[in-house]
Design an enzyme around this catalytic site. Structure first.
Site, PDB file in Angstrom:
ATOM      1  N   TYR A 139       0.846  -1.201   0.000  1.00  0.00           N
ATOM      2  CA  TYR A 139       0.000   0.000   0.000  1.00  0.00           C
ATOM      3  C   TYR A 139       0.873   1.239   0.000  1.00  0.00           C
ATOM      4  O   TYR A 139       1.786   1.365   0.827  1.00  0.00           O
ATOM      5  CB  TYR A 139      -0.919   0.011   1.224  1.00  0.00           C
ATOM      6  CG  TYR A 139      -1.868   1.192   1.259  1.00  0.00           C
ATOM      7  CD1 TYR A 139      -2.912   1.292   0.348  1.00  0.00           C
ATOM      8  CD2 TYR A 139      -1.710   2.214   2.197  1.00  0.00           C
ATOM      9  CE1 TYR A 139      -3.778   2.379   0.363  1.00  0.00           C
ATOM     10  CE2 TYR A 139      -2.589   3.302   2.233  1.00  0.00           C
ATOM     11  CZ  TYR A 139      -3.618   3.378   1.316  1.00  0.00           C
ATOM     12  OH  TYR A 139      -4.479   4.449   1.342  1.00  0.00           O
ATOM     13  N   ASP A 234       9.250   3.092   0.121  1.00  0.00           N
ATOM     14  CA  ASP A 234       8.155   3.787   0.800  1.00  0.00           C
ATOM     15  C   ASP A 234       8.278   3.461   2.289  1.00  0.00           C
ATOM     16  O   ASP A 234       7.869   2.400   2.742  1.00  0.00           O
ATOM     17  CB  ASP A 234       6.808   3.321   0.234  1.00  0.00           C
ATOM     18  CG  ASP A 234       5.636   4.024   0.913  1.00  0.00           C
ATOM     19  OD1 ASP A 234       5.877   4.817   1.849  1.00  0.00           O
ATOM     20  OD2 ASP A 234       4.476   3.782   0.503  1.00  0.00           O
ATOM     21  N   LYS A 262       3.552   9.652   8.547  1.00  0.00           N
ATOM     22  CA  LYS A 262       3.268   9.117   9.887  1.00  0.00           C
ATOM     23  C   LYS A 262       4.193   9.720  10.966  1.00  0.00           C
ATOM     24  O   LYS A 262       4.031  10.878  11.309  1.00  0.00           O
ATOM     25  CB  LYS A 262       3.257   7.589   9.838  1.00  0.00           C
ATOM     26  CG  LYS A 262       2.170   7.125   8.848  1.00  0.00           C
ATOM     27  CD  LYS A 262       1.759   5.689   8.910  1.00  0.00           C
ATOM     28  CE  LYS A 262       0.487   5.504   8.084  1.00  0.00           C
ATOM     29  NZ  LYS A 262       0.624   4.686   6.903  1.00  0.00           N
TER      30      LYS A 262
HETATM   31  C1  LIG Z   1      -0.049   5.041   5.478  1.00  0.00           C
HETATM   32  C2  LIG Z   1       0.792   4.759   4.298  1.00  0.00           C
HETATM   33  C3  LIG Z   1       0.733   5.548   3.138  1.00  0.00           C
HETATM   34  C4  LIG Z   1      -0.304   6.618   2.952  1.00  0.00           C
HETATM   35  O1  LIG Z   1      -0.139   7.674   3.832  1.00  0.00           O
HETATM   36  P1  LIG Z   1      -1.412   8.647   4.082  1.00  0.00           P
HETATM   37  O2  LIG Z   1      -0.836   9.712   4.959  1.00  0.00           O
HETATM   38  O3  LIG Z   1      -2.455   7.817   4.728  1.00  0.00           O
HETATM   39  O4  LIG Z   1      -1.837   9.172   2.760  1.00  0.00           O
HETATM   40  C5  LIG Z   1       1.622   5.282   2.119  1.00  0.00           C
HETATM   41  N1  LIG Z   1       2.526   4.305   2.223  1.00  0.00           N
HETATM   42  C6  LIG Z   1       2.620   3.514   3.303  1.00  0.00           C
HETATM   43  C7  LIG Z   1       3.662   2.453   3.373  1.00  0.00           C
HETATM   44  C8  LIG Z   1       1.738   3.707   4.382  1.00  0.00           C
HETATM   45  O5  LIG Z   1       1.815   2.896   5.435  1.00  0.00           O
END
Ligand SMILES: *Cc1c(COP(=O)(O)O)cnc(C)c1O
Length: 423
Positions: A139, A234, A262
């Site tokens: 994701y 990511d 985050k």
């Molecule tokens: C949470 C998350 C996202 C998306 O971040 P948002 O601030 O919710 O848009 C992208 N990549 C990873 C790995 C994530 O855990």
């Protein structure tokens, strides 16, 4: 339905502003939260829960940590947003460079979605190639190119593809299973000189936690190099979860670009994409790849980020204690499950982990999907009854924070024992 959810459902799809919050896959209703402090969240009926969601990752110091709240309060008094450069942005950038030596230059945005979307655009602009590779069940936010075979809420709700994403966009995303270098190699061969980048969660968190096999990330680096493609880590979830830095530091693999979110915003909307200076110089106004944001580098979010990273950096025992607590929880849950004869697999990276109701090892999305999600739902509801707040999906991580106490851990393990008995 609770009166809170009923009213909210009049205004929001599912009564929520992000799908997994609706608790659809665990067969119960979400408590409405009114406050949080330390390791606890408190709902509108004054019920207090030990929280392992940690606002889905950011709350690594626990909720409402004193130095963070104070920094936010001070920043707010000076104005909420300027849309102009500030000294604080540079200070946060310096902290990020210390933690992530692979980030030479960066851009601040407001969400992880925005960070990965922009990184992909940059990779395509830099290489002048159309395709990207991502992992099944990985994701990277909800951008069109990245919502193909996605994890997180998409996995939780079992949505195969997403209406509204034109075939012309989705077909530029090539999907491979995680932990399988052969599959990546094959995709590079069938799309020679057409692949801009591979984007990967170096430790998956959104199909539940899945660690890379030895040599996997090194192998990706090599394949990208051989094919003139960029490697994007990511680390929106993994950033600051396994050390003061990222998986790139832990395994010593250098991605070309990195995305953060985050933890880096300390609970405020802030995310980052950055990496090699020569690539980042393609971003406007230095270069032609356009990306902008009214609230980017917002001073309140930057203040929360600085306070959070400073705390992580300066408290030399922080991670030691965090990991030892995480290990205690992991061992306690495994022992409790064994005692009750419940088959589980526990995957952990630093202070994030997932208990899969699965006999097999979980190494990719296919094996993650073999988990017993009905049993997970019963486990989740049992724990919620015991005032333990877990992520409401088999395909999410639980997050341990620096605010979790020995007593919290004891209560969690004893609750787990009694809930396992009922499964
Ligand atoms: C949470 C998350 C996202 C998306 O971040 P948002 O601030 O919710 O848009 C992208 N990549 C990873 C790995 C994530 O855990």
């Amino acid at each position: 339905m609770s009166k809170e959810l009923e009213l909210a459902s009049k205004y929001f799809p599912g009564g929520v502003n992000s799908p997994v919050r609706a608790f659809k896959s665990v067969g119960c209703e979400p408590p409405f939260i009114k406050s949080a402090y330390g390791s606890k969240v408190v709902d509108v009926n004054d019920i207090e829960y030990i929280d392992y969601v940690g606002t889905w990752g950011p709350a690594i110091l626990g909720h409402a940590e004193e130095s963070v709240i104070e920094a936010v309060r001070r920043a707010a008094l000076d104005g909420l947003s300027f849309g102009a450069p500030t000294l604080a942005e540079t200070e946060l950038a310096q902290l990020i460079c210390e933690a992530f030596p692979v980030i030479e230059k960066m851009r601040f945005v407001s969400s992880g979605t925005e960070a990965t979307m922009s990184a992909i655009r940059l990779a395509r602009g830099f290489t002048n190639r159309p395709y990207i590779i991502k992992c099944d069940g990985g994701y990277h936010g909800h951008g069109d190119s990245l919502l193909v075979s996605a994890g997180s809420g998409v996995a939780t709700l079992g949505i195969p593809g997403c209406p509204g994403i034109p075939e012309g966009i989705a077909s530029n995303t090539l999907v491979v299973p995680f932990n399988n270098l052969e599959a990546v190699k094959n995709v590079f061969e069938t799309h020679k000189n057409k692949i801009a980048a591979m984007i990967v969660e170096p430790v998956c968190g959104n199909m539940g936690v899945v660690n890379p096999k030895d040599g996997y990330l090194q192998g990706l680096r090599k394949l990208c190099d051989e094919n003139g493609s960029l490697l994007i880590f990511d680390e929106v979830m993994t950033g600051f979860r396994g050390c003061f830095g990222g998986v790139s530091k832990v395994v010593n693999v250098k991605p070309d670009l990195t995305t953060l979110g985050k933890v880096v915003g300390g609970g405020m909307p802030l995310a980052v994409y950055g990496g090699r200076a020569d690539i980042m110089s393609m971003i406007a106004p230095d270069g032609p790849v356009y990306q902008a944001g009214t609230l980017s580098g917002n001073p309140i979010a930057v203040a929360a980020g600085i306070a959070t990273l400073k705390k992580l950096k300066s408290d030399h025992t922080f991670y030691v204690k965090l990991f030892s607590n995480s290990e205690k929880i992991e061992k306690g849950l495994i022992a409790a499950a064994k005692e009750a004869n419940i088959k589980i697999t526990c995957n952990r990276y630093g202070a994030m982990m997932t208990l899969f109701f699965n006999e097999e090892q979980v190494t990719d999305y296919d094996t993650a999907k073999k988990s017993d999600t009905d049993k997970f739902a019963r486990w989740f509801r049992g724990m919620l009854n015991q005032k333990i707040y877990l992520a409401p999906s088999q395909f999410e991580a639980m997050f341990i924070s620096g605010a979790h106490t020995d007593l919290d851990i004891e209560r969690t393990i004893s609750a787990a024992k009694s809930v396992f008995e009922t499964l």
